[in-house]
Design a protein around this motif. Sequence first.
Motif, short mmCIF file in Angstrom:
data_model
loop_
_atom_site.label_atom_id
_atom_site.label_comp_id
_atom_site.label_asym_id
_atom_site.label_seq_id
_atom_site.Cartn_x
_atom_site.Cartn_y
_atom_site.Cartn_z
N SER A 116 -16.43 8.26 49.27
CA SER A 116 -16.66 8.13 50.71
C SER A 116 -15.61 8.90 51.52
CB SER A 116 -16.66 6.65 51.12
OG SER A 116 -15.42 6.04 50.81
N ASP A 117 -14.39 9.02 51.00
CA ASP A 117 -13.37 9.82 51.69
C ASP A 117 -13.81 11.29 51.77
OD1 ASP A 117 -11.70 7.61 51.93
OD2 ASP A 117 -10.58 8.08 50.10
N ALA A 118 -14.37 11.79 50.67
CA ALA A 118 -14.84 13.17 50.65
C ALA A 118 -16.00 13.36 51.61
CB ALA A 118 -15.25 13.56 49.23
N ALA A 119 -16.91 12.40 51.64
CA ALA A 119 -18.06 12.49 52.55
C ALA A 119 -17.61 12.50 54.00
CB ALA A 119 -19.02 11.33 52.30
N ILE A 120 -16.63 11.65 54.34
CA ILE A 120 -16.12 11.60 55.71
C ILE A 120 -15.50 12.94 56.10
CG2 ILE A 120 -14.31 10.59 57.16
CD1 ILE A 120 -14.89 7.92 55.67
N ALA A 143 -23.65 15.46 50.50
CA ALA A 143 -24.20 14.58 51.53
C ALA A 143 -23.44 14.70 52.84
CB ALA A 143 -24.18 13.13 51.04
N GLY A 144 -22.12 14.77 52.77
CA GLY A 144 -21.32 14.90 53.99
C GLY A 144 -21.60 16.20 54.71
N ARG A 145 -21.75 17.26 53.96
CA ARG A 145 -22.06 18.56 54.57
C ARG A 145 -23.44 18.54 55.22
NH1 ARG A 145 -20.11 23.10 56.98
NH2 ARG A 145 -21.41 24.91 56.52
#
Length: 262
Positions: A193-197, A231-233
């Motif tokens: 979730s840190d990477a997604a944020i 997903a974050g991108r």
Amino acid sequence: MNDTLIVGKVTLGSRLIVGSGKYPDFQTTRDATIESGSELITVAVRRVNITNPNEENLLDYFKDTNIKLLPNSAGCTTAEEAITLFRMVREATGIDLIKLEVIGDTAKTLYPDVMETLKACEVLARDGFTIMTYTNDDPIMAKRLEDAGSHAVMPLAAPIGSGLGIQNRYNVLFIKEAVKVPVIVDAGIGCASDAAIAMEIGADGVLTNTAIAQAGDPIRMARAMKHAVIAGRESFLAGRILKKPFATASSPTEGLIEFGRS
């Protein structure tokens, strides 16, 4: 979708960069890196062998892949040390894509010495290196590094290996506004979730090592990081809705027939 990350003359299909430290062995390093989908793995060349062919060499584990090695100057505390190290690495391997880091506080925070980093960047840029630079989350220094020739800036999310996640999202946004080169969030990522944020707020990429290497299941965490960055991108490119202080009905009520009225 063709959404590549371009750093200087290097084009990458994945926006996730991984590290090679803290794994139990080179085979696990290889397996996790492949599972992550990353095309770039950073290597602390003062600690991990990529130059001596007579000893177990990390390069040998990636010869049959499209994964590039990104030498870094972890352990260097002066500009001169970093410059000398990268010149030696290029002579031994031919690699000129590098991750520059010069550490100022080696005892507690592993924060960078930004002045020594800037000096090293200026020299290495004149030497023709493609430079990705680890720095603090300061937009002013990020701009100075870009002006000095850095091809990407890599602000820390939190202290290296802390797993704290992004401590100041606004500074990442300020850095994105300050520079034209890619902004890759580096250090402090603890979970997917840190990477997604990081990606959702507009970072161009994420680098993580400890979160994968020291996870209970490094291979599964590597896979999770891959999906989180994608997903974050996608979420960033799609554009999030505006935040509002009150509820808004999911189904519009305008124009509906009202029952019970004559």
